[in-house]
Design a protein around this motif. Structure first.
Motif, PDB file in Angstrom:
ATOM      1  N   ASP A 232      34.777  -2.938 -28.306  1.00  0.00           N
ATOM      2  CA  ASP A 232      34.544  -4.089 -27.430  1.00  0.00           C
ATOM      3  C   ASP A 232      33.120  -4.097 -26.888  1.00  0.00           C
ATOM      4  OD1 ASP A 232      35.317  -1.769 -26.124  1.00  0.00           O
ATOM      5  OD2 ASP A 232      36.407  -2.793 -24.533  1.00  0.00           O
ATOM      6  N   HIS A 233      32.424  -2.955 -26.984  1.00  0.00           N
ATOM      7  CA  HIS A 233      31.034  -2.876 -26.519  1.00  0.00           C
ATOM      8  C   HIS A 233      30.030  -2.993 -27.664  1.00  0.00           C
ATOM      9  CE1 HIS A 233      32.436  -0.477 -22.748  1.00  0.00           C
ATOM     10  NE2 HIS A 233      32.484  -1.784 -22.553  1.00  0.00           N
ATOM     11  N   ALA A 234      30.491  -3.173 -28.887  1.00  0.00           N
ATOM     12  CA  ALA A 234      29.588  -3.177 -30.039  1.00  0.00           C
ATOM     13  C   ALA A 234      28.668  -4.398 -30.029  1.00  0.00           C
ATOM     14  CB  ALA A 234      30.395  -3.154 -31.330  1.00  0.00           C
ATOM     15  N   LYS A 235      27.464  -4.184 -30.545  1.00  0.00           N
ATOM     16  CA  LYS A 235      26.550  -5.301 -30.759  1.00  0.00           C
ATOM     17  C   LYS A 235      26.909  -5.979 -32.079  1.00  0.00           C
ATOM     18  CE  LYS A 235      22.797  -3.278 -28.085  1.00  0.00           C
ATOM     19  NZ  LYS A 235      21.346  -3.039 -27.990  1.00  0.00           N
ATOM     20  N   VAL A 236      26.831  -7.295 -32.076  1.00  0.00           N
ATOM     21  CA  VAL A 236      27.189  -8.088 -33.255  1.00  0.00           C
ATOM     22  C   VAL A 236      25.915  -8.382 -34.035  1.00  0.00           C
ATOM     23  CG1 VAL A 236      28.219 -10.242 -34.077  1.00  0.00           C
ATOM     24  CG2 VAL A 236      29.144  -9.096 -32.043  1.00  0.00           C
ATOM     25  N   ARG A 237      25.880  -7.943 -35.285  1.00  0.00           N
ATOM     26  CA  ARG A 237      24.662  -8.098 -36.087  1.00  0.00           C
ATOM     27  C   ARG A 237      24.420  -9.544 -36.518  1.00  0.00           C
ATOM     28  NH1 ARG A 237      24.827  -5.900 -41.054  1.00  0.00           N
ATOM     29  NH2 ARG A 237      22.600  -6.279 -41.168  1.00  0.00           N
ATOM     30  N   GLY A 238      25.478 -10.323 -36.595  1.00  0.00           N
ATOM     31  CA  GLY A 238      25.347 -11.668 -37.143  1.00  0.00           C
ATOM     32  C   GLY A 238      25.644 -12.758 -36.134  1.00  0.00           C
ATOM     33  N   THR A 239      26.346 -13.784 -36.602  1.00  0.00           N
ATOM     34  CA  THR A 239      26.599 -14.970 -35.789  1.00  0.00           C
ATOM     35  C   THR A 239      27.578 -14.703 -34.645  1.00  0.00           C
ATOM     36  OG1 THR A 239      27.435 -17.241 -35.849  1.00  0.00           O
ATOM     37  CG2 THR A 239      28.416 -15.688 -37.399  1.00  0.00           C
ATOM     38  N   ARG A 240      27.401 -15.393 -33.559  1.00  0.00           N
ATOM     39  CA  ARG A 240      28.319 -15.298 -32.416  1.00  0.00           C
ATOM     40  C   ARG A 240      29.554 -16.174 -32.610  1.00  0.00           C
ATOM     41  NH1 ARG A 240      24.442 -17.310 -27.853  1.00  0.00           N
ATOM     42  NH2 ARG A 240      23.028 -16.097 -29.166  1.00  0.00           N
ATOM     43  N   TYR A 241      29.592 -16.939 -33.711  1.00  0.00           N
ATOM     44  CA  TYR A 241      30.664 -17.915 -33.891  1.00  0.00           C
ATOM     45  C   TYR A 241      31.848 -17.399 -34.701  1.00  0.00           C
ATOM     46  CZ  TYR A 241      27.374 -21.239 -31.945  1.00  0.00           C
ATOM     47  OH  TYR A 241      26.509 -21.888 -31.094  1.00  0.00           O
ATOM     48  N   CYS A 264      36.107  -2.103 -40.209  1.00  0.00           N
ATOM     49  CA  CYS A 264      35.034  -3.089 -40.207  1.00  0.00           C
ATOM     50  C   CYS A 264      33.795  -2.530 -40.886  1.00  0.00           C
ATOM     51  CB  CYS A 264      34.684  -3.514 -38.776  1.00  0.00           C
ATOM     52  SG  CYS A 264      33.987  -2.187 -37.766  1.00  0.00           S
ATOM     53  N   HIS A 265      32.913  -3.425 -41.231  1.00  0.00           N
ATOM     54  CA  HIS A 265      31.583  -3.083 -41.732  1.00  0.00           C
ATOM     55  C   HIS A 265      30.687  -2.919 -40.514  1.00  0.00           C
ATOM     56  CE1 HIS A 265      27.510  -3.840 -43.161  1.00  0.00           C
ATOM     57  NE2 HIS A 265      27.902  -3.903 -44.424  1.00  0.00           N
ATOM     58  N   SER A 266      30.119  -1.739 -40.367  1.00  0.00           N
ATOM     59  CA  SER A 266      29.258  -1.483 -39.212  1.00  0.00           C
ATOM     60  C   SER A 266      28.023  -0.729 -39.675  1.00  0.00           C
ATOM     61  CB  SER A 266      30.002  -0.668 -38.151  1.00  0.00           C
ATOM     62  OG  SER A 266      30.430   0.569 -38.688  1.00  0.00           O
ATOM     63  N   THR A 267      26.901  -1.013 -39.065  1.00  0.00           N
ATOM     64  CA  THR A 267      25.613  -0.574 -39.572  1.00  0.00           C
ATOM     65  C   THR A 267      24.800   0.132 -38.491  1.00  0.00           C
ATOM     66  OG1 THR A 267      25.582  -2.483 -41.051  1.00  0.00           O
ATOM     67  CG2 THR A 267      23.484  -1.420 -40.657  1.00  0.00           C
ATOM     68  N   GLY A 424      26.093  -1.405 -35.086  1.00  0.00           N
ATOM     69  CA  GLY A 424      26.261  -2.848 -34.990  1.00  0.00           C
ATOM     70  C   GLY A 424      27.358  -3.310 -35.922  1.00  0.00           C
ATOM     71  N   ILE A 425      28.241  -4.186 -35.457  1.00  0.00           N
ATOM     72  CA  ILE A 425      29.332  -4.663 -36.292  1.00  0.00           C
ATOM     73  C   ILE A 425      28.879  -5.882 -37.096  1.00  0.00           C
ATOM     74  CG2 ILE A 425      30.345  -6.081 -34.439  1.00  0.00           C
ATOM     75  CD1 ILE A 425      33.117  -5.380 -35.685  1.00  0.00           C
ATOM     76  N   THR A 426      29.211  -5.866 -38.391  1.00  0.00           N
ATOM     77  CA  THR A 426      28.814  -6.947 -39.292  1.00  0.00           C
ATOM     78  C   THR A 426      29.990  -7.873 -39.568  1.00  0.00           C
ATOM     79  OG1 THR A 426      27.312  -5.375 -40.355  1.00  0.00           O
ATOM     80  CG2 THR A 426      27.661  -7.483 -41.466  1.00  0.00           C
ATOM     81  N   PHE A 427      31.074  -7.322 -40.100  1.00  0.00           N
ATOM     82  CA  PHE A 427      32.283  -8.122 -40.304  1.00  0.00           C
ATOM     83  C   PHE A 427      33.497  -7.214 -40.305  1.00  0.00           C
ATOM     84  CE2 PHE A 427      30.962  -7.187 -44.700  1.00  0.00           C
ATOM     85  CZ  PHE A 427      32.153  -6.810 -45.312  1.00  0.00           C
TER      86      PHE A 427
END
Length: 489
Positions: A232-241, A264-267, A424-427
């Motif tokens: 829940d604290h992860a940064k989102v690498r892509g779109t906020r939508y 998930c894919h996380s980087t 960072g979470i990707t998808f």
């Protein structure tokens, strides 16, 4: 009569491939629903590196995709290794620990080359992925197997070229339009989508609907529910939508959840990256050259075998591993012997630099005494051998409790640099079950008439980890398939 032949929910690589494919296969009226406003369009595709992993039998197979590659990169073909279907399959099986869905994997791999040719035919220009997977040895650039080609100008270019292809096909796009729920007739056939758009709520009708609107990586509550702490604290690498709208709508009409909903894919990304993807930086916050250095957490300890494999086979799980370390932060440490191999994206960061390891460690926000001991033990454990960044070179530290399996060199050449990283979470990997026509199946394992899915919506392909470049390829393969079959619904 329905307003449209096909409604496509989403506007990233998979969704636009579906829309173009549907139009190509005879659907006269196709509309794309984009939740974002025009200036933020394109889903995660905009933020990607534009890399496509696909099977090919010989280097010459790449010539139709990048006909001018040898003009800009003399000897380009010399550094390219064949990537047959069997090797692609072995890589996918290895990184997913044998859990990938065999039918989906066969479709993805078997159709990958034909699909990338089709993508190029739609006007998507490709180029060698120099900054992502190329390593220069002497005068030759050597490439990571299967990960050689990307869209020109990376994800920004890929998104733009798909929208141009959509425009040439006369496909409508409705911006700032959120999909709220699917509609069905008395037979259970999906007949359209209820949307919230500028001006209010409306119902759009169609013969078929394709869901290509991503996973739930930007939904804090769903990340906490399915992935657990500290996601829940992860940064989102892509779109906020990408908040799981398509998944919610599909599940509401009885779709079968499928795949690894806890995965998930996380980087590894810059620890100072913004909370959501930056439209200008896109994927430039990535930090993927860790195999050539040492990775320590805030307790000053190594926690991951940096040399387990090439980065394109480990990075998608490493972000989550870092996020689960104390404070969700770690440090990548390098010396000057390897800084030439750091990918260009490191230039967007601000490393800590020092002329001695002791001075470097004293400048880091971690347990300094333990960290210095860790680095000294690591240096003492390095064995003699020849460092080669293009192969599994076997340079290891076997005496350590956590050995480094490849590319282990002593940190002994100043100046030393350290980059702070987080995950960072990707998808997300969890999705819905589809069949070989990209039809969404219900909980009785039967197709839901008129409903198709592609891209991150598809569950079952990825578990635990992911081979770099497979996501865009999957999106194109299943997007093309979904669009074609939706056109005939």
């Amino acid at each position: 009569m329905p307003e449209y032949d096909v409604i496509v929910v989403g506007a990233g690589n998979a969704a636009l491939a579906a829309a173009v494919s549907a139009r190509e296969q005879g659907a006269g009226r196709v509309v794309v629903l984009e939740k974002a406003p025009p200036e933020l369009r394109g889903g995660n595709t905009h933020y990607s590196g534009g890399l496509f992993r696909f099977a090919f039998d010989q280097a010459e197979d790449l010539r139709p995709l990048v006909p001018n590659a040898e003009r800009s990169i003399p000897g380009f073909m010399t550094g390219v290794q064949p990537y047959p279907k069997a090797l692609f399959h072995a890589d996918l099986m290895r990184v997913t620990e044998g859990r990938t869905d065999p039918e989906l994997a066969e479709i993805l791999i078997g159709r990958s080359y034909d699909t990338i040719r089709w993508v190029v035919d739609q006007g998507v220009v490709m180029e060698p992925a120099v900054s992502l997977s190329g390593i220069k040895v002497g005068k030759t650039i050597k490439w990571s197997p299967g990960a050689v080609i990307r869209a020109r100008h990376e994800g920004v270019g890929l998104s733009r070229m798909w929208f141009e292809a959509k425009q040439r096909r006369g496909i409508e796009v409705r911006y700032a339009t959120s999909a709220l729920r699917l509609t069905q007739d008395g037979r259970g056939h999906v007949t359209g989508v209820v949307v919230r758009q500028p001006g209010g709520v409306a119902e759009l009708t169609a013969k078929a609907v394709v869901l290509g609107c991503g996973g739930f990586e930007a939904n804090t509550a769903w990340r906490a529910r399915y992935l657990g702490r500290p996601w829940d604290h992860a940064k989102v690498r892509g779109t906020r939508y990408n908040t799981g709208d398509g998944l919610r709508m599909a599940l509401d009409v009885g779709a079968l959840p499928y795949g690894q909903w806890t995965g998930c894919h996380s980087t590894p990304i810059d620890a100072d990256a913004p909370p959501y993807g930056d439209r200008k930086l896109t994927d430039k916050t990535n930090r993927l050259s860790y195999p050539f250095g040492v990775l320590v957490n805030t307790r000053g300890r190594r926690f991951f075998d940096e040399g387990e494999d090439f980065q394109l086979y480990t990075y998608a799980k490493l972000g989550g591993i870092i996020l689960n370390q104390p404070g969700g932060v770690a440090w990548q440490i390098f010396d000057q012997k390897v800084t030439q191999y750091l990918e260009g994206r490191y230039k967007t960061g601000k490393p800590v630099t020092a002329d001695t390891l002791k001075d470097l460690v004293e400048a880091l926000a971690l347990d300094q005494r333990t960290c210095l001991e860790t680095l000294e033990k690591y240096n003492d454990a390095v064995e003699a051998g020849h460092f080669d960044p293009t192969i599994h070179d076997g340079l290891t530290t076997p005496s350590l409790e956590l050995p480094k399996s490849n590319w282990a060199q002593a940190l002994d050449t100043p100046p030393f640099v350290a980059y702070p990283v987080t995950g960072g979470i990707t998808f997300t990997f969890g999705g819905v079950k589809i069949n070989d026509r990209a039809q969404v199946l219900d909980t009785s394992w039967q197709p839901i008439p008129g409903l198709y899915a592609c891209g991150e919506m598809v569950g079952g392909l990825f578990h635990v980890n992911y081979p770099g470049g497979t996501g865009l390829m999957s999106g194109a393969v299943f997007g093309r398939l979904a669009g074609a079959n939706a056109a005939g619904a």
